[in-house]
Design a protein around this motif. Structure first.
Motif, mmCIF file in Angstrom:
data_model
loop_
_atom_site.group_PDB
_atom_site.id
_atom_site.type_symbol
_atom_site.label_atom_id
_atom_site.label_comp_id
_atom_site.label_asym_id
_atom_site.label_seq_id
_atom_site.Cartn_x
_atom_site.Cartn_y
_atom_site.Cartn_z
ATOM 1 N N ILE A 13 0.734 -1.292 0.172
ATOM 2 C CA ILE A 13 0.009 -0.074 -0.087
ATOM 3 C C ILE A 13 0.859 1.228 0.100
ATOM 4 O O ILE A 13 0.619 2.132 -0.783
ATOM 5 N N VAL A 20 -2.963 7.053 -6.721
ATOM 6 C CA VAL A 20 -4.085 6.095 -6.531
ATOM 7 C C VAL A 20 -4.475 6.011 -4.978
ATOM 8 O O VAL A 20 -5.697 5.998 -4.895
ATOM 9 N N LEU A 21 -3.588 6.379 -4.122
ATOM 10 C CA LEU A 21 -4.087 6.687 -2.968
ATOM 11 C C LEU A 21 -5.084 7.868 -2.587
ATOM 12 O O LEU A 21 -6.217 7.576 -1.949
ATOM 13 N N GLN A 23 -7.434 8.585 -5.090
ATOM 14 C CA GLN A 23 -8.498 7.920 -5.663
ATOM 15 C C GLN A 23 -9.211 7.054 -4.680
ATOM 16 O O GLN A 23 -10.344 7.027 -4.352
ATOM 17 N N ILE A 24 -8.213 6.228 -3.933
ATOM 18 C CA ILE A 24 -8.893 5.484 -2.778
ATOM 19 C C ILE A 24 -9.432 6.441 -1.583
ATOM 20 O O ILE A 24 -10.926 6.071 -1.211
ATOM 21 N N LEU A 27 -12.984 7.748 -2.295
ATOM 22 C CA LEU A 27 -14.148 7.049 -1.942
ATOM 23 C C LEU A 27 -14.720 6.874 -0.637
ATOM 24 O O LEU A 27 -15.775 6.408 -0.309
ATOM 25 N N THR A 36 -7.242 8.352 7.771
ATOM 26 C CA THR A 36 -6.150 7.698 7.171
ATOM 27 C C THR A 36 -4.741 8.469 7.374
ATOM 28 O O THR A 36 -3.737 7.849 7.428
#
Length: 51
Positions: A13, A20-21, A23-24, A27, A36
């Motif tokens: 991860i 990409v992080l 994008q996650i 959500l 996070t």
């Protein structure tokens, strides 16, 4: 004590690109996105980029 599977997952991860992080994180509900920030210093301000 962490298992080798957990360590491997964390490593994977943390090697993802910021895009990409983000994008996650996009959500997630804002409250969860803020949470996070404790995962890693690299993740600390990613949730703010999502606002």
């Amino acid at each position: 004590m962490e298992t080798s599977e957990v360590k491997s997952l964390k490593k994977g991860i943390n090697e993802l690109p910021d895009e990409v992080l983000l994008q996650i994180i996009s959500l997630l509900p804002m409250k969860e996105a803020v949470r996070t920030s404790v995962l890693s210093t690299r993740w600390r301000y990613l949730y703010a980029s999502n606002s």
